[in-house]
Design a protein around this motif. Structure first.
Motif, short mmCIF file in Angstrom:
data_model
loop_
_atom_site.label_atom_id
_atom_site.label_comp_id
_atom_site.label_asym_id
_atom_site.label_seq_id
_atom_site.Cartn_x
_atom_site.Cartn_y
_atom_site.Cartn_z
N ARG A 1 6.53 -91.10 4.98
CA ARG A 1 5.10 -90.98 5.03
C ARG A 1 4.83 -90.32 6.39
O ARG A 1 5.49 -90.46 7.31
CB ARG A 1 4.39 -92.16 4.88
CG ARG A 1 5.28 -93.54 4.72
CD ARG A 1 4.25 -94.91 4.64
NE ARG A 1 3.31 -94.65 3.58
CZ ARG A 1 3.60 -95.48 2.53
NH1 ARG A 1 4.41 -95.87 2.17
NH2 ARG A 1 2.45 -95.49 1.79
N TYR B 1 -15.73 -89.24 -2.39
CA TYR B 1 -16.08 -88.20 -3.20
C TYR B 1 -17.19 -88.56 -3.92
O TYR B 1 -17.08 -89.33 -4.57
CB TYR B 1 -15.03 -87.32 -3.79
CG TYR B 1 -15.22 -86.34 -4.76
CD1 TYR B 1 -15.57 -85.34 -4.29
CD2 TYR B 1 -15.31 -86.49 -6.12
CE1 TYR B 1 -16.16 -84.28 -5.15
CE2 TYR B 1 -15.62 -85.74 -7.11
CZ TYR B 1 -16.03 -84.56 -6.61
OH TYR B 1 -16.48 -83.36 -7.35
N VAL C 1 2.94 -88.92 1.33
CA VAL C 1 4.14 -89.74 0.99
C VAL C 1 5.13 -88.92 0.25
O VAL C 1 4.61 -88.16 -0.69
CB VAL C 1 3.67 -90.88 -0.05
CG1 VAL C 1 4.96 -91.91 -0.01
CG2 VAL C 1 2.57 -91.68 0.72
N PHE D 1 -7.01 -83.65 -1.49
CA PHE D 1 -7.27 -84.60 -0.60
C PHE D 1 -7.72 -83.88 0.82
O PHE D 1 -8.36 -84.71 1.82
CB PHE D 1 -6.10 -85.24 -0.09
CG PHE D 1 -5.70 -86.38 -1.25
CD1 PHE D 1 -6.14 -87.54 -1.08
CD2 PHE D 1 -4.70 -85.94 -2.26
CE1 PHE D 1 -5.71 -88.51 -1.89
CE2 PHE D 1 -4.63 -87.08 -2.98
CZ PHE D 1 -4.75 -88.12 -3.17
N MET E 1 -10.23 -86.14 -4.77
CA MET E 1 -9.31 -87.39 -4.87
C MET E 1 -9.76 -88.41 -3.63
O MET E 1 -9.05 -89.54 -3.54
CB MET E 1 -7.84 -87.00 -4.68
CG MET E 1 -7.51 -86.81 -6.09
SD MET E 1 -7.64 -87.91 -7.37
CE MET E 1 -6.57 -89.10 -6.78
N ARG E 2 -10.50 -87.91 -2.79
CA ARG E 2 -10.94 -88.84 -1.44
C ARG E 2 -11.74 -89.79 -2.13
O ARG E 2 -12.61 -89.80 -3.06
CB ARG E 2 -11.74 -88.03 -0.36
CG ARG E 2 -10.81 -86.98 0.26
CD ARG E 2 -11.55 -86.76 1.53
NE ARG E 2 -10.61 -85.65 2.21
CZ ARG E 2 -10.98 -85.29 3.53
NH1 ARG E 2 -11.98 -85.69 4.12
NH2 ARG E 2 -10.18 -84.52 4.12
N ARG E 3 -11.69 -91.01 -1.40
CA ARG E 3 -12.44 -92.21 -1.69
C ARG E 3 -13.81 -91.88 -2.04
O ARG E 3 -14.62 -92.72 -2.81
CB ARG E 3 -12.03 -93.64 -0.97
CG ARG E 3 -10.51 -93.77 -1.25
CD ARG E 3 -10.00 -93.78 -2.30
NE ARG E 3 -10.34 -95.30 -2.89
CZ ARG E 3 -9.69 -95.77 -3.97
NH1 ARG E 3 -8.61 -95.02 -4.66
NH2 ARG E 3 -9.94 -97.04 -4.45
N THR F 1 2.90 -86.74 -2.41
CA THR F 1 1.42 -87.30 -2.97
C THR F 1 0.66 -87.68 -1.59
O THR F 1 1.42 -87.94 -0.63
CB THR F 1 1.46 -88.38 -4.02
OG1 THR F 1 0.29 -88.41 -4.33
CG2 THR F 1 1.99 -89.44 -3.49
N GLY F 2 -0.57 -87.85 -1.97
CA GLY F 2 -1.67 -88.20 -0.71
C GLY F 2 -2.19 -89.51 -0.94
O GLY F 2 -2.20 -89.95 -2.25
N ILE F 3 -2.51 -90.21 -0.07
CA ILE F 3 -3.37 -91.42 -0.24
C ILE F 3 -4.54 -91.33 0.57
O ILE F 3 -4.43 -91.08 2.04
CB ILE F 3 -2.64 -92.74 -0.04
CG1 ILE F 3 -1.14 -92.68 -0.73
CG2 ILE F 3 -3.43 -93.81 -0.28
CD1 ILE F 3 -0.51 -94.09 -0.41
N ASP F 4 -5.53 -91.78 0.47
CA ASP F 4 -6.59 -91.67 1.37
C ASP F 4 -6.97 -92.76 1.72
O ASP F 4 -7.40 -94.00 0.93
CB ASP F 4 -8.00 -91.05 0.60
CG ASP F 4 -9.33 -91.04 1.49
OD1 ASP F 4 -9.07 -90.76 2.51
OD2 ASP F 4 -10.38 -90.78 1.07
N TRP F 5 -7.20 -93.11 2.82
CA TRP F 5 -7.51 -94.48 3.57
C TRP F 5 -9.03 -94.27 4.34
O TRP F 5 -8.80 -93.83 5.50
CB TRP F 5 -6.53 -95.04 4.58
CG TRP F 5 -5.15 -95.31 3.74
CD1 TRP F 5 -3.85 -94.54 3.71
CD2 TRP F 5 -4.77 -96.25 2.92
NE1 TRP F 5 -3.15 -95.01 3.39
CE2 TRP F 5 -3.49 -96.15 2.29
CE3 TRP F 5 -5.49 -97.47 2.46
CZ2 TRP F 5 -2.84 -97.00 1.75
CZ3 TRP F 5 -4.60 -98.19 1.36
CH2 TRP F 5 -3.46 -97.97 1.20
N PRO F 6 -9.89 -94.51 3.77
CA PRO F 6 -11.39 -94.23 4.41
C PRO F 6 -11.57 -95.14 5.47
O PRO F 6 -10.78 -96.06 5.84
CB PRO F 6 -12.22 -94.55 3.35
CG PRO F 6 -11.76 -95.07 2.14
CD PRO F 6 -10.24 -95.17 2.55
#
Lengths: 386, 218
Positions: free
Chosen positions: B119, B180, B103, B152, B176-178, B62-67
Motif C-alpha cells: 500500500r 462525493y 493497494v 479517486f 469514489m471519494r467518500r 485499487t484505491g481507498i479514500d480515508w477522509p
C-alpha cells in the motif's frame, strides 16, 4: 451532438505527415459496432489497412457498481454481482461469497462446496461454448456455430432455472453456502446433460478445429508473448494460451478443487487459434470435473447454520478473494469498518485487465484482425465498465 | 511467504526505504506493507526481480479514500468565569488529516505464491495526491491506475497514459471519494443542453464552495 466536448476531440493523433507516414485514417469502431460485444469503442488509426495505433475507450456501461455496493449491505450486493459478467452470474456470486467468507472467517459446508463447483463448471462450459460461437460469428461464420453453442447453453440455462429460479440472474450463493438445495431429479438431469455434452463437443470440434478458413484467420494472429502476458496481468484461458501455467483452481486450491483430477491445457503460440483451442480443451476438463463432483456429492446442510444472514457485520479488516472465473481471475477486495456496509468494495475484473494488451496485439494487423483478436480476449462490458 | 522476512529482505536490498507492516485483524490474515512513495518503484522492481520472490504478477490495484477525521475530545480546564475560577469542560476538535490509499495485490506466477499486499498513501486529499506509478514495473497496473486516477483522483507520476478511464474527460469530480456528492441533475452529460449544463456548472461551483445545504432546497 457537439464534437468539441466529445472525448474523441481529445484523442491526440500523431502528426499526419512525416517520414514513412503518407496518409493516416482515424476510425472509431464502436460503441455500437456488432463486433465489440457490447458498448465498447476503439479509436483506431490506420495506415491503409494496417493498424498503427489503437486506443480503447471505456465507460459506456459505467454505473459505478462499487459505489452502489458501498451503500448497500453485504448481502444486498449479491444480486448485483450477477450483472457484472452477465454470461456467468454464478461464478461472480462465488467470487464475492469467497471474499466475504475470507473477510469474516466463515466455513462452507461440504455439500455447498460441491454445489458451487457443479454450478461453476457448468457456467464455464456455457461461457466457453458461447465465446467460441461469438468468435466464429465475428469471423463471418454467420449463424451455425453460434446457434450450436446457444442450443447447448439453453440446456444448461434450463438447469440453472430449475435450481435458482432464473436463467441468468441467478443470485444463488450465500455467505457460508448456497441459497437453495437441489430440487428433486435435478442431479439426474444434470448428469444426463453432462454425459451428452461431449457429443456436442465432438460435433463442434469436427466443425471447427481443422477448418481451413478458421486456421487462416486465427493462426499467428494477435500473438501474445508469455512475458507480456504475465507482466500485463493477463489471466484465464488467454494467459494459458500463451503458455503461462497459472490456473487459480490449481494454485490457490480454493473450495474443493484439490479433490478433482483435471489437467490445465496450455497453448504454445499465444495466438488467437491457441486461445480458441485452450477453451475447447478446458471444456473437456470441466466435463471431467463435473462428472467427479456429481458422483461424489454428499448429503448434508447447504449453508452453515451459524452464519448470520441478517445484520451481518464483519469485524474491521480487509480481504482479497479470487477465483478462476471462465474469463480469468475474478477477485473481490473488501474493507470492513465493522458496519453493515462494506467500507470499500472492489471488483477485480478479468475482462478489463485482459484488455490492457489489446493495442499490442493489434498493431501492424489489419482491421479485420482487430475483430478476431477482440473476440478471442472474451470480454463482457458489464464487467469491463462496472 | 512470511511478510516479516520479506520486509527485512527489502530493507537490506533497497537502501533508505521506509516500510511499515500494516496488520490486518480480519481472519483472512492478509497483512500488508506500507511503502514510502519515494522508494516505491525501487521496492517494486526489487520484488519483481529478486530470485527467491519473483513477484511478477500484479493482480489487483485499487484505491481507498480515508477522509479527514474529526476527533472530539473533552478536556477539563480551570478558567475564570465571572471573576471566579471554576473547572470548565471544553470540547476540543482535532482534525486527523485524511489520505488516499492505493493497494496492490501481487502474486508470483513463477513461484506460485502470494498474495503480497503493498500500500501507498498520499500526503493529503487536495494537493498532495501524487504517487509514483508502478506501471513501468507491472504493466497490468496501466488501466487500473487510470481507473484510480479517474475515480479517486490519485495522480500517478510516471504513468505512460494517465487519462480518465470510465468517466468522460470533462467530468470534474472523483466519484469514489467518500465526500462525493451526486450531481443534482442526472441528465448532465458532455453534450448537455445549455440549461442543464448551466445547472451542472452551478452545482460544481457550489460543491466547491461547500454551500451544499442551500442547493438542496432549490
Amino acid at each position: 451532438m457537439s464534437t468539441a466536448t466529445h472525448p474523441a476531440a481529445h484523442f491526440e493523433l500523431e502528426p499526419r505527415t512525416g517520414p514513412g507516414i503518407e496518409q493516416l485514417l482515424e476510425i472509431s469502431m464502436g460503441p455500437q459496432h456488432p463486433s465489440t460485444h457490447g458498448v465498447f469503442r476503439m479509436n483506431v488509426v490506420l495506415d491503409g489497412e494496417r493498424v498503427v495505433r489503437l486506443k480503447p475507450v471505456f465507460g459506456y456501461l459505467h454505473r459505478n457498481h462499487e459505489k452502489i455496493a458501498e451503500s448497500e449491505t453485504y448481502l444486498g450486493s449479491m444480486p448485483y454481482t450477477d450483472r457484472l459478467d452477465y454470461i456467468c452470474p454464478l461464478t461472480n456470486n462465488w467470487a464475492y461469497a469467497l471474499a466475504v467468507e475470507k473477510l469474516a472467517g466463515i466455513q462452507v459446508p461440504e455439500r455447498a462446496e460441491y454445489l458451487r463447483v457443479i454450478t461453476g463448471e457448468l457456467t464455464r462450459l456455457q461461457n466457453h461454448a458461447c465465446l467460441i460461437g461469438f468468435l466464429m460469428q465475428d469471423m463471418g461464420a454467420s449463424g451455425t456455430p453460434l446457434m450450436y453453442a446457444f442450443r447447448q447453453r439453453e440446456i444448461i440455462l434450463d438447469l440453472f432455472e430449475a435450481l435458482t429460479g432464473a436463467r441468468m440472474m441467478c443470485n444463488y450463493m450465500r455467505f457460508g453456502g448456497c441459497r437453495v438445495d437441489l430440487p428433486a431429479g435435478w442431479l439426474d438431469q444434470a448428469k444426463r446433460v453432462v454425459a451428452d455434452f461431449p457429443r456436442f463437443m465432438d460435433e463442434y470440434e469436427r466443425l471447427l478445429v481443422s477448418n481451413e478458413i478458421l486456421m487462416d484467420r486465427t493462426q499467428d494472429v494477435g500473438v501474445l508473448s508469455k512475458e507480456l502476458a504475465v507482466s500485463a496481468g493477463i489471466s484465464g484461458p488467454m494467459a494459458r494460451a500463451s503458455g503461462v501455467d497459472y490456473d487459480i483452481r490449481k494454485v490457490d486450491r480454493y473450495s474443493i478443487y484439490d479433490r478433482f483430477n483435471f489437467r490445465v491445457p496450455l497453448g504454445s503460440h499465444g495466438d488467437v487459434y491457441d486461445r480458441f483451442m485452450v477453451r475447447i480443451l478446458e471444456m473437456r476438463e470441466s466435463v471431467g470435473i463435473l462428472q467427479q463432483a456429481m458422483r461424489d456429492i454428499p448429503e448434508g446442510p447447504i449453508v452453515d447454520p451459524k452464519t448470520k444472514i441478517r445484520g451481518f457485520r464483519p469485524k474491521p479488516g480487509e480481504a482479497y478473494g479470487r477465483i478462476e472465473a471462465p474469463k480469468g481471475e475474478l477477485g473481490f477486495y473488501l474493507v470492513s469498518d465493522g458496519s453493515p456496509n462494506p467500507y470499500r468494495y472492489r471488483v477485480r475484473p478479468p475482462s478489463l485487465v485482459n484488455l490492457t494488451v489489446l493495442e499490442d496485439l493489434c498493431l501492424g494487423r489489419n482491421v479485420a484482425d482487430i475483430v478476431v483478436i477482440l473476440g478471442s480476449i472474451d470480454i463482457v462490458l458489464g464487467e469491463v465498465d462496472r | 511467504m512470511n511478510l516479516e522476512t520479506v520486509k527485512s529482505e527489502i530493507e537490506a536490498n533497497v537502501p533508505g526505504c521506509r516500510l511499515e507492516l500494516v496488520v490486518n485483524p480480519s481472519p483472512s490474515g492478509q497483512h500488508s506493507l506500507l511503502l514510502d512513495a519515494e522508494h516505491a518503484s525501487a521496492v517494486a522492481a526489487y520484488l519483481r526481480d529478486a530470485a527467491d520472490l519473483r513477484i511478477d504478477f500484479c493482480s489487483n490495484v485499487t484505491g481507498i479514500d480515508w477522509p479527514d477525521k474529526e476527533l472530539s475530545q473533552k478536556v477539563k480546564l480551570r478558567k475564570l468565569v465571572d471573576g471566579v475560577e471554576q473547572e470548565v469542560e471544553e470540547t476540543r476538535i482535532t482534525t486527523v488529516p485524511g489520505s488516499l490509499e492505493v493497494v496492490y495485490h501481487l502474486y508470483s506466477v513463477e513461484k506460485k505464491h502470494g498474495p503480497l499486499v503493498l500500500r501507498m498513501r498520499t500526503q493529503d486529499r487536495d494537493a498532495g495526491v501524487h504517487l509514483p506509478s508502478l506501471t513501468p514495473i507491472w504493466r497490468s497496473a496501466e488501466l487500473q491506475e487510470r481507473e484510480i486516477f479517474d475515480l479517486f483522483g490519485v495522480v500517478f507520476d510516471g504513468h505512460p497514459d494517465l487519462r480518465r478511464l470510465l468517466m468522460w474527460d470533462e467530468f470534474q469530480d472523483h466519484p469514489m471519494r467518500r465526500d462525493y456528492r451526486d450531481p443534482d441533475d442526472y441528465e448532465y452529460e458532455p453534450t448537455a443542453h445549455d440549461e442543464v449544463l448551466q445547472r451542472a456548472q452551478q452545482h460544481l461551483s457550489q460543491a466547491n464552495t461547500a454551500q451544499l445545504s442551500e442547493a438542496e432546497g432549490r
